[in-house]
Design a protein around this motif. Structure first.
Motif: not given
Length: 401
Positions: A325-339
């Motif tokens: 849940i916390k580490d998914s925040s790094v996926l915004s670097v590829i444009g994943t529309f997470d929190l």
């Protein structure tokens, strides 16, 4: 040979332990409740919000304020008495008397209750007042930060909800899929060559164990952000070698799918090591006993060792969900529309990076606390100890020889 102590000899010991407990207990009551009283006085000195229910009860709040101050004075007196009578404090201090200690405990309940009332009046009602202003405002309030944050949250709620749902989906689906992949890899990782194995089986056992070692070392030794970029742009580059257009590729290889693959592959390596640690915690005699009964290596692992090892691994496996849940925040670097991506988007709209980051911080904290609570209940159903939360970066990387 010494005889066991009689009941008369044990009685002074019990009284000594009880007296020591009462003494330590009153110290904790005075010290801990003093901090609570200080918080209550600080809240009482703050301006009342618009919805304050103590606005028309000035006398009541004034009495509460002086009672909290009286507790701080009492605690200060106890501290001074301790400093001046530190050698014989236990015998001379009036606070160590059982009756006085009992009164102090009941008084501490009153202090906690008054502070709780002030927390509701100043904090909860402040949020309620700010929210009522934010949902009716036509433009973002600039005079009050809380009202501004509520306005950003209310008007950007669809963006936040989309990012929130994506984060939950990535964490839950990625953790579940990673668990089954980790089961497969840990089985390959712990394989040993058995005497009846032919050359073909020996080769695949060694190849599987070697692949699992290299996979664990590479994945656990590189950041998830880098892995996300390699996976997304690498697969995108492979699709570019075909006749598909960029729009068609984006329809097939989405940023959500790339993020899900990244979390799954990353969690697989960590969950594999957690499972391996749980399996290695099982007494080796269990395997020997199973083999002595005629079970093959696979049968012994599947029926005897694996069930026990998974039970030992439940806390670590459960925490992997919270970590994702916390580490998914790094996926915004590829444009994943997470929190995290939603936070950046809303911050760009209102030019309020700090306030928007505070909103996402609260959301992440509430989400991880709720997940931790659920996982704790799940672990206790299996009678296993719940471990403290961590992060993938907290786990040292062991390089296999």
């Amino acid at each position: 040979m010494s005889s066991a102590p009689t009941s008369e000899q044990r009685a002074p010991r019990r009284r000594g332990r009880v007296a020591s407990f009462v003494l330590d207990d009153h110290r904790y009551v005075l010290l801990g409740t003093s901090a609570v009283a200080a918080v209550g006085m600080l809240l009482s000195s703050q301006p009342r919000p618009a919805m304050s229910f103590l606005a028309n009860a000035f006398t009541v709040e004034l009495v509460m304020y002086y009672l909290l101050a009286a507790w701080l004075v009492l605690a200060a007196v106890a501290l001074i008495f301790k400093l001046t009578h530190w050698k014989n404090y236990d015998e001379t201090a009036p606070f160590t008397k059982p009756a006085v200690a009992r009164v102090l405990r009941y008084a501490s309940y009153v202090v906690w209750a008054m502070t709780l009332v002030l927390v509701v009046d100043r904090v909860v009602m402040s949020v309620a007042s700010a929210w009522s202003v934010a949902v009716t405002a036509t433009s973002r309030p600039t005079d009050d930060m809380l009202e501004s944050m509520c306005y950003i949250l209310w008007n950007g709620r669809q963006t936040f909800i989309t990012g929130f749902v994506t984060t939950v989906e990535l964490a839950v689906i990625g953790t579940v899929v990673a668990f089954f992949l980790a089961l497969l890899l840990v089985f390959c990782r712990i394989q040993t060559v058995d005497r009846p194995d032919n050359d073909f089986i020996r080769f695949w056992k060694k190849a599987g164990a070697g692949f699992a070692k290299v996979y664990s070392t590479v994945v656990r030794g590189t950041p998830m952000m880098v892995q996300a970029m390699v996976i997304y742009f690498g697969v995108f580059g492979l699709f570019r070698m075909t006749s598909l257009s960029t729009t068609q590729i984006n329809g097939i290889w989405t940023t959500f799918l790339a993020g899900l693959v990244t979390i799954t592959l990353n969690s697989t390596a960590y969950m594999m090591e957690v499972l391996r640690g749980g399996i290695e915690s099982v007494d080796p005699g269990q395997m020997e006993a199973a083999r002595s009964l005629g079970l093959s290596q696979w049968q012994a692992m599947r029926k005897v060792v694996f069930p026990q090892g998974i039970k030992y691994s439940i806390p670590g496996l459960s925490n992997e969900l919270v970590i994702n849940i916390k580490d998914s925040s790094v996926l915004s670097v590829i444009g994943t529309f997470d929190l995290m991506f939603a936070t950046t988007t809303v911050a760009g709209i209102y030019y309020q990076q700090f306030q928007t980051a505070l909103i996402s911080t609260v959301v992440y904290l509430c989400l991880t606390m709720f997940a931790s609570w659920l996982l704790g209940r799940f672990a206790r159903r299996f009678d296993v100890k719940v471990e403290a939360l961590g992060s993938t970066s907290d786990t040292p990387v062991k390089v296999e020889e």
